[in-house]
Design an enzyme around this catalytic site. Sequence first.
Site, PDB file in Angstrom:
ATOM      1  N   ASP A  96     -13.386   8.047  22.497  1.00 30.04           N
ATOM      2  CA  ASP A  96     -12.363   8.924  21.922  1.00 30.04           C
ATOM      3  C   ASP A  96     -13.016   9.945  20.982  1.00 30.04           C
ATOM      4  OD1 ASP A  96     -12.972   7.133  19.927  1.00 30.04           O
ATOM      5  OD2 ASP A  96     -10.904   6.643  19.404  1.00 30.04           O
ATOM      6  N   SER A  97     -14.359   9.862  20.843  1.00 37.19           N
ATOM      7  CA  SER A  97     -15.099  10.938  20.170  1.00 37.19           C
ATOM      8  C   SER A  97     -14.875  12.262  20.894  1.00 37.19           C
ATOM      9  CB  SER A  97     -16.595  10.604  20.113  1.00 37.19           C
ATOM     10  OG  SER A  97     -17.069  10.241  21.391  1.00 37.19           O
ATOM     11  N   LYS A 128     -12.350  -0.214  25.867  1.00 37.63           N
ATOM     12  CA  LYS A 128     -12.874  -0.570  24.539  1.00 37.63           C
ATOM     13  C   LYS A 128     -11.780  -0.348  23.504  1.00 37.63           C
ATOM     14  CE  LYS A 128     -16.071   2.030  22.124  1.00 37.63           C
ATOM     15  NZ  LYS A 128     -15.366   2.351  20.858  1.00 37.63           N
ATOM     16  N   GLU A 183     -21.157  -0.670  14.773  1.00 36.21           N
ATOM     17  CA  GLU A 183     -21.445   0.696  14.296  1.00 36.21           C
ATOM     18  C   GLU A 183     -21.798   0.745  12.812  1.00 36.21           C
ATOM     19  OE1 GLU A 183     -18.759   3.792  15.544  1.00 36.21           O
ATOM     20  OE2 GLU A 183     -19.746   5.281  14.265  1.00 36.21           O
ATOM     21  N   ASP A 192     -12.291   4.269  26.100  1.00 35.96           N
ATOM     22  CA  ASP A 192     -11.736   3.935  24.785  1.00 35.96           C
ATOM     23  C   ASP A 192     -10.215   3.987  24.803  1.00 35.96           C
ATOM     24  OD1 ASP A 192     -13.380   3.228  22.682  1.00 35.96           O
ATOM     25  OD2 ASP A 192     -13.913   5.293  22.175  1.00 35.96           O
TER      26      ASP A 192
HETATM   27  O1  KIV Z   1     -15.798   7.260  20.713  1.00 35.16           O
HETATM   28  C1  KIV Z   1     -17.015   7.022  20.793  1.00 35.16           C
HETATM   29  O2  KIV Z   1     -17.820   7.839  21.260  1.00 35.16           O
HETATM   30  C2  KIV Z   1     -17.486   5.722  20.326  1.00 35.16           C
HETATM   31  C3  KIV Z   1     -18.944   5.583  20.100  1.00 35.16           C
HETATM   32  C4  KIV Z   1     -19.290   6.255  18.845  1.00 35.16           C
HETATM   33  C5  KIV Z   1     -19.382   4.169  20.142  1.00 35.16           C
HETATM   34  O3  KIV Z   1     -16.710   4.844  20.090  1.00 35.16           O
END
Ligand code: KIV
Length: 275
Positions: free
Chosen positions: A49-50, A118, A187, A88
Amino acid sequence: MSAHAEEKRLTAPAIRARKGADPIVMLTAYHAHTARILDRHCDMILVGDSLGMVMHGFETTIPVTLDMMILQGHAVMRGSRRALVVIDMPFGSYEASKEQAFLSAARVMKETGCGAIKLEGGERMAETIAFLVERGIPVMSHVGMTPQSVNALGGFRAQGRDRGEWAPIEADARAVADAGAFAVVVEAVAEPLAAHITAEIPIPTIGIGASPACDGQVLVLEDMLGLSPRVPKFVKRFSELGPSIDAAVESYASEVRARTFPGPENVYAMKKKPT
Ligand code: KIV
């Protein structure tokens, strides 16, 4: 059967079985083309979700929706063949109840064909993780610094520097392993704590800013390529694509302005083999 046997995708149980063995390689991708490149080198691709920050310019991951994750999840599935694709669950799509989590996760899996989801959270999400796993949804968890809790944490801050902070983070990692998660992202956690958790729990730990002591590593692709304007301190930049894109666009712009931009016949002539 075709002469070229189909390459099989890695599965969540195959990743789970890598505990303590070969380090697990994971990066984020949100597009088909980058997924195609990552697929040659990575065991897992995370549609993180980044993408809210990287693709949409949000300050945090909070505004990301399930529809955004599904759209980019599709793209990554189309671009990859071998890596396990993990998607995510965005903020607000799974925390209200285990039933809400199941409906959101089932939608992600049905509509994208990905191999796992995730979600963030340790002890507080353990019951939900068990509920999803019992219903056929492979779950990766995420503990330590959890970006979706940025407002509650008061900012992005490394966790577990003092021994006094270890107990709840360790309890989170144990709880998600006991609940049936196949792996856990750890993290921004200090190395001694990451090493301790990795030694203590039976599932792979995937570190991000949590030292080489973990069973694998994940980074945001654009951060390690030098494309993101701001990156966390722990990120090693393996390339500086930002300045090279800037230079290429500058050359293009000056060719267009000078009217020296090659037309189709010039490009064709440039490509013709010498006789
Ligand atoms: O959203 C994402 O990219 C993540 C990573 C930072 C592990 O959760």
